[in-house]
Scaffold this motif. Structure first.
Motif, PDB file in Angstrom:
ATOM      1  N   ARG A 250       0.823  -1.216   0.000  1.00  0.00           N
ATOM      2  CA  ARG A 250       0.000   0.000   0.000  1.00  0.00           C
ATOM      3  C   ARG A 250       0.859   1.269   0.000  1.00  0.00           C
ATOM      4  NH1 ARG A 250      -0.250  -2.062   5.167  1.00  0.00           N
ATOM      5  NH2 ARG A 250       0.540  -0.683   6.819  1.00  0.00           N
ATOM      6  N   SER A 251       2.088   1.161   0.500  1.00  0.00           N
ATOM      7  CA  SER A 251       2.952   2.343   0.547  1.00  0.00           C
ATOM      8  C   SER A 251       3.439   2.759  -0.833  1.00  0.00           C
ATOM      9  CB  SER A 251       4.157   2.081   1.454  1.00  0.00           C
ATOM     10  OG  SER A 251       3.749   1.890   2.794  1.00  0.00           O
ATOM     11  N   LEU A 252       3.306   1.891  -1.826  1.00  0.00           N
ATOM     12  CA  LEU A 252       3.755   2.207  -3.182  1.00  0.00           C
ATOM     13  C   LEU A 252       2.661   2.865  -4.012  1.00  0.00           C
ATOM     14  CD1 LEU A 252       5.772  -1.048  -3.970  1.00  0.00           C
ATOM     15  CD2 LEU A 252       6.605   1.100  -3.012  1.00  0.00           C
ATOM     16  N   ALA A 253       1.497   3.058  -3.422  1.00  0.00           N
ATOM     17  CA  ALA A 253       0.391   3.717  -4.132  1.00  0.00           C
ATOM     18  C   ALA A 253       0.563   5.230  -4.033  1.00  0.00           C
ATOM     19  CB  ALA A 253      -0.941   3.273  -3.545  1.00  0.00           C
ATOM     20  N   TYR A 254      -0.364   5.980  -4.640  1.00  0.00           N
ATOM     21  CA  TYR A 254      -0.330   7.438  -4.535  1.00  0.00           C
ATOM     22  C   TYR A 254      -0.493   7.854  -3.072  1.00  0.00           C
ATOM     23  CZ  TYR A 254      -0.786   7.943  -9.599  1.00  0.00           C
ATOM     24  OH  TYR A 254      -0.564   7.910 -10.952  1.00  0.00           O
ATOM     25  N   LEU A 255       0.267   8.883  -2.684  1.00  0.00           N
ATOM     26  CA  LEU A 255       0.186   9.410  -1.321  1.00  0.00           C
ATOM     27  C   LEU A 255      -0.443  10.796  -1.354  1.00  0.00           C
ATOM     28  CD1 LEU A 255       3.781   8.476  -0.150  1.00  0.00           C
ATOM     29  CD2 LEU A 255       1.703   7.141   0.148  1.00  0.00           C
ATOM     30  N   ASP A 256      -0.666  11.367  -0.166  1.00  0.00           N
ATOM     31  CA  ASP A 256      -1.095  12.759  -0.161  1.00  0.00           C
ATOM     32  C   ASP A 256       0.129  13.643  -0.424  1.00  0.00           C
ATOM     33  OD1 ASP A 256       0.245  13.649   2.230  1.00  0.00           O
ATOM     34  OD2 ASP A 256      -1.320  12.735   3.435  1.00  0.00           O
ATOM     35  N   GLY A 257      -0.101  14.923  -0.643  1.00  0.00           N
ATOM     36  CA  GLY A 257       0.960  15.803  -1.093  1.00  0.00           C
ATOM     37  C   GLY A 257       2.070  16.037  -0.089  1.00  0.00           C
ATOM     38  N   ARG A 258       1.862  15.640   1.158  1.00  0.00           N
ATOM     39  CA  ARG A 258       2.894  15.900   2.169  1.00  0.00           C
ATOM     40  C   ARG A 258       4.048  14.915   2.099  1.00  0.00           C
ATOM     41  NH1 ARG A 258      -0.713  15.783   7.417  1.00  0.00           N
ATOM     42  NH2 ARG A 258      -1.582  14.075   6.168  1.00  0.00           N
ATOM     43  N   GLY A 259       3.849  13.745   1.517  1.00  0.00           N
ATOM     44  CA  GLY A 259       4.906  12.744   1.474  1.00  0.00           C
ATOM     45  C   GLY A 259       4.643  11.614   2.453  1.00  0.00           C
ATOM     46  N   THR A 260       5.562  10.669   2.526  1.00  0.00           N
ATOM     47  CA  THR A 260       5.365   9.491   3.375  1.00  0.00           C
ATOM     48  C   THR A 260       5.390   9.874   4.856  1.00  0.00           C
ATOM     49  OG1 THR A 260       7.712   8.939   3.528  1.00  0.00           O
ATOM     50  CG2 THR A 260       6.509   8.048   1.652  1.00  0.00           C
ATOM     51  N   ILE A 261       4.542   9.239   5.630  1.00  0.00           N
ATOM     52  CA  ILE A 261       4.508   9.503   7.066  1.00  0.00           C
ATOM     53  C   ILE A 261       5.808   9.044   7.720  1.00  0.00           C
ATOM     54  CG2 ILE A 261       3.346   7.304   7.533  1.00  0.00           C
ATOM     55  CD1 ILE A 261       2.996  10.656   9.473  1.00  0.00           C
ATOM     56  N   GLU A 262       6.437   7.992   7.170  1.00  0.00           N
ATOM     57  CA  GLU A 262       7.693   7.501   7.744  1.00  0.00           C
ATOM     58  C   GLU A 262       8.786   8.571   7.704  1.00  0.00           C
ATOM     59  OE1 GLU A 262       5.514   3.871   6.132  1.00  0.00           O
ATOM     60  OE2 GLU A 262       5.879   5.943   5.500  1.00  0.00           O
ATOM     61  N   LEU A 263       8.947   9.242   6.561  1.00  0.00           N
ATOM     62  CA  LEU A 263       9.991  10.253   6.459  1.00  0.00           C
ATOM     63  C   LEU A 263       9.630  11.500   7.254  1.00  0.00           C
ATOM     64  CD1 LEU A 263      12.661  11.236   5.457  1.00  0.00           C
ATOM     65  CD2 LEU A 263      11.618  11.828   3.270  1.00  0.00           C
ATOM     66  N   ARG A 264       8.367  11.892   7.226  1.00  0.00           N
ATOM     67  CA  ARG A 264       7.974  13.075   7.986  1.00  0.00           C
ATOM     68  C   ARG A 264       8.169  12.857   9.487  1.00  0.00           C
ATOM     69  NH1 ARG A 264       2.585  13.917   7.360  1.00  0.00           N
ATOM     70  NH2 ARG A 264       2.136  12.193   5.916  1.00  0.00           N
ATOM     71  N   THR A 265       7.930  11.638   9.938  1.00  0.00           N
ATOM     72  CA  THR A 265       8.131  11.325  11.351  1.00  0.00           C
ATOM     73  C   THR A 265       9.623  11.318  11.697  1.00  0.00           C
ATOM     74  OG1 THR A 265       6.103  10.017  11.429  1.00  0.00           O
ATOM     75  CG2 THR A 265       7.734   9.619  13.145  1.00  0.00           C
ATOM     76  N   ALA A 266      10.423  10.644  10.859  1.00  0.00           N
ATOM     77  CA  ALA A 266      11.865  10.568  11.126  1.00  0.00           C
ATOM     78  C   ALA A 266      12.499  11.952  11.115  1.00  0.00           C
ATOM     79  CB  ALA A 266      12.529   9.661  10.092  1.00  0.00           C
ATOM     80  N   LEU A 267      12.114  12.791  10.156  1.00  0.00           N
ATOM     81  CA  LEU A 267      12.708  14.123  10.060  1.00  0.00           C
ATOM     82  C   LEU A 267      12.237  15.033  11.189  1.00  0.00           C
ATOM     83  CD1 LEU A 267      12.680  14.866   6.224  1.00  0.00           C
ATOM     84  CD2 LEU A 267      14.675  14.655   7.710  1.00  0.00           C
ATOM     85  N   SER A 268      10.974  14.943  11.577  1.00  0.00           N
ATOM     86  CA  SER A 268      10.507  15.790  12.682  1.00  0.00           C
ATOM     87  C   SER A 268      11.242  15.436  13.969  1.00  0.00           C
ATOM     88  CB  SER A 268       8.997  15.660  12.856  1.00  0.00           C
ATOM     89  OG  SER A 268       8.623  14.336  13.188  1.00  0.00           O
ATOM     90  N   ASP A 269      11.456  14.138  14.224  1.00  0.00           N
ATOM     91  CA  ASP A 269      12.226  13.733  15.412  1.00  0.00           C
ATOM     92  C   ASP A 269      13.658  14.261  15.332  1.00  0.00           C
ATOM     93  OD1 ASP A 269      10.010  12.409  16.334  1.00  0.00           O
ATOM     94  OD2 ASP A 269      10.693  10.411  15.714  1.00  0.00           O
ATOM     95  N   TYR A 270      14.272  14.129  14.159  1.00  0.00           N
ATOM     96  CA  TYR A 270      15.664  14.575  13.988  1.00  0.00           C
ATOM     97  C   TYR A 270      15.781  16.087  14.147  1.00  0.00           C
ATOM     98  CZ  TYR A 270      19.915  15.982  11.545  1.00  0.00           C
ATOM     99  OH  TYR A 270      21.090  16.582  11.219  1.00  0.00           O
ATOM    100  N   LEU A 271      14.926  16.844  13.468  1.00  0.00           N
ATOM    101  CA  LEU A 271      15.033  18.302  13.489  1.00  0.00           C
ATOM    102  C   LEU A 271      14.683  18.876  14.855  1.00  0.00           C
ATOM    103  CD1 LEU A 271      13.411  18.974  10.004  1.00  0.00           C
ATOM    104  CD2 LEU A 271      15.811  19.305  10.594  1.00  0.00           C
ATOM    105  N   ASN A 272      13.722  18.289  15.549  1.00  0.00           N
ATOM    106  CA  ASN A 272      13.407  18.760  16.899  1.00  0.00           C
ATOM    107  C   ASN A 272      14.579  18.531  17.843  1.00  0.00           C
ATOM    108  OD1 ASN A 272      10.882  19.449  15.977  1.00  0.00           O
ATOM    109  ND2 ASN A 272       9.845  17.677  16.866  1.00  0.00           N
ATOM    110  N   ARG A 273      15.297  17.435  17.647  1.00  0.00           N
ATOM    111  CA  ARG A 273      16.438  17.114  18.502  1.00  0.00           C
ATOM    112  C   ARG A 273      17.666  17.951  18.168  1.00  0.00           C
ATOM    113  NH1 ARG A 273      20.373  13.394  17.181  1.00  0.00           N
ATOM    114  NH2 ARG A 273      18.996  12.437  15.627  1.00  0.00           N
ATOM    115  N   VAL A 274      17.958  18.122  16.866  1.00  0.00           N
ATOM    116  CA  VAL A 274      19.226  18.723  16.448  1.00  0.00           C
ATOM    117  C   VAL A 274      19.105  20.219  16.160  1.00  0.00           C
ATOM    118  CG1 VAL A 274      20.984  18.668  14.628  1.00  0.00           C
ATOM    119  CG2 VAL A 274      20.088  16.537  15.559  1.00  0.00           C
ATOM    120  N   ARG A 275      17.966  20.643  15.623  1.00  0.00           N
ATOM    121  CA  ARG A 275      17.826  22.040  15.217  1.00  0.00           C
ATOM    122  C   ARG A 275      16.859  22.835  16.093  1.00  0.00           C
ATOM    123  NH1 ARG A 275      20.486  24.453  14.241  1.00  0.00           N
ATOM    124  NH2 ARG A 275      19.665  25.885  12.664  1.00  0.00           N
TER     125      ARG A 275
END
Length: 465
Positions: A137-162
């Motif tokens: 199901r992850s290979l189907a069309y997504l909403d315009g924000r992008g994959t939840i996996e990357l948005r979650t990983a980046l939000s955790d990283y940026l909140n911690r580092v930046r």
């Protein structure tokens, strides 16, 4: 070995009523395509059986044509039934064109990280995990924000580092800062914003994007403490783009007072600060400076990219958006390209979540610091009048030029010696500011930095003599 052209992928026009044997027509068509470079060396030709069926010919006609072309050296017959295009001289209609001068041997062009250090093994592990574990199901069309996996990983990283205040639902993945900035300016213009303020000097690419979106652009002077907020207030702008952590190209760091003033400016009326955090991960001689977005999440849109940290060719960027921009930006992204490639997003999410991004940055910081130190020390030794500024972070150094040296003369004389140096003039919004040189050093070796500055010293001496 290249991908097979396959039956149905080899376009051949045959004339059954012109008296020329069909095998000769086929030979001529294939020979012509190979000579023109349209069938490239090592391309696998369709099997004789498949091509015969596709063209409605007997297999013997195809075999005869292939055998003749093998005898002439245009094709190579391999065991297992493979027939490949041979590597022959290609007749090109542009072959007689005069070649250009070519790139400089040593190039101080900005915005080039050391892609030779891309962590291929770690990235491959992430790609393998993604291919093995990602549900269909992850290979189907997504909403315009992008994959939840990357948005979650980046939000955790940026909140911690930046020090951001990111939430996965307020993040959007884009194809680098170029797409992200273009979409956000288009959306803001559609919502009624009219004037974009940019730092002066600053990267000139965004001005053309703003003009295309229908926004007027105005330059605001950069002080040692960052953008001049008083001048910003007088400008009548309702959007401002800043590089607060490490101003490009001066290297100025936006002070705490200036940050507070920018947030206060954004809180008056329908205003927005766009924070381009393009190289904040690389700092050498100062404490880290947190992102402005954490101070005012609903008035600051944060932009980041993997172009300086991993490789520009990945085309991975991200935005942390105020809540009122999420839906219109998501729709704009879908209209633009239906979303960024899913597998790349998932691989990067895995790469970040497993700590590989942190490890890569820890490995690259001392490498870039050594290059920075070498550049600064060599300038002091060979061309001391070119005093560098803004050297505490990033992948570039700015030096002001003395009055007797011009950017254009230096650039042309250096290029004649195989050295690429670049002036500050294109970055002035006003078109009239002090002369300087911007040195990008990320993609060079230590020896190239030394040799490049030595060549520059020779150029300066020759111009002055």
């Amino acid at each position: 070995m290249r991908t097979s052209s396959g039956a149905g992928e080899l376009l051949v026009e045959l004339h059954r009523d012109n008296g020329v044997p069909l095998h000769q027509q086929l030979e001529s068509a294939i020979r012509t395509r190979i000579r023109a470079g349209l069938l490239r060396p090592e391309t696998v030709m369709p099997s004789t059986r498949a091509l015969a069926q596709d063209l409605g010919l007997s297999r013997g006609v195809i075999v005869e044509a292939y055998q003749q072309l093998v005898a002439e050296g245009y094709l190579i017959s391999r065991g297992g039934g493979y027939t490949l295009v041979a590597d022959i001289a290609v007749v090109s209609p542009t072959a007689a064109a005069k070649p250009g001068a070519g790139p400089p041997r040593i190039d101080f062009r900005y915005s080039r990280p050391d892609v030779s250090q891309f962590p291929r093994a770690a990235w491959l592990r992430s790609v393998r995990r993604v291919l093995n574990e990602t549900p269909n199901r992850s290979l189907a069309y997504l909403d315009g924000r992008g994959t939840i996996e990357l948005r979650t990983a980046l939000s955790d990283y940026l909140n911690r580092v930046r020090g951001t205040a990111a939430r996965p639902e307020n993040m959007m993945i884009c194809n680098g800062f170029a797409q992200g900035s273009r979409l956000i300016l288009q959306v803001l213009a559609a919502q009624g914003h009219t004037r974009l303020a940019v730092e002066d000097p600053s990267d000139n690419d965004l001005r053309e994007v703003a003009a295309a979106a229908g926004l007027e652009t105005v330059g605001i002077p950069v002080l040692n403490s960052g953008i001049d907020v008083d001048a910003l207030e007088r400008s009548g702008a309702d959007v401002v783009l800043v590089t607060a952590a490490h101003q490009f190209p001066t290297g100025a760091v936006t002070s705490a007072d200036t940050r507070a003033a920018l947030v206060a400016w954004a809180g008056q009326g329908n205003r927005l600060v766009i924070e381009d955090d393009y190289d904040a991960e690389y700092r050498y001689d100062r404490e880290p400076v947190g992102a402005m977005q954490g101070l005012a999440p609903d008035r600051v849109a944060y932009a980041g990219t993997a172009s300086k940290t991993l490789a520009p060719g990945l085309r991975l960027g991200w935005l942390i958006l105020p809540s009122w921009l999420v839906e219109p930006m998501s729709q704009a992204k879908l209209m633009d390209d239906r979303g960024s490639p899913v597998l790349d997003q998932l691989a990067f999410a895995d790469f970040v979540a497993h700590g590989e991004f942190d490890r890569h940055l820890r490995r690259m910081r001392p490498r870039y610091r050594e290059l920075r130190d070498t550049l600064v020390e060599r300038l002091a030794a060979r061309v001391p009048e070119l005093e560098p500024v803004g050297v505490s972070a990033g992948l570039h150094v700015l030096t002001w030029l003395p009055a007797d040296l011009s950017e254009e003369a230096l650039r042309e004389a250096a290029l004649a010696r195989g050295l690429g140096v670049y002036g500050l003039k294109p970055y002035w919004v006003s078109g009239d500011g002090p002369a300087g040189l911007v040195f990008g050093y990320g993609s060079l070796s230590r020896q190239e930095v030394v040799e490049g500055i030595d060549l520059l010293a020779e150029v300066v001496a020759a111009l002055r003599s």
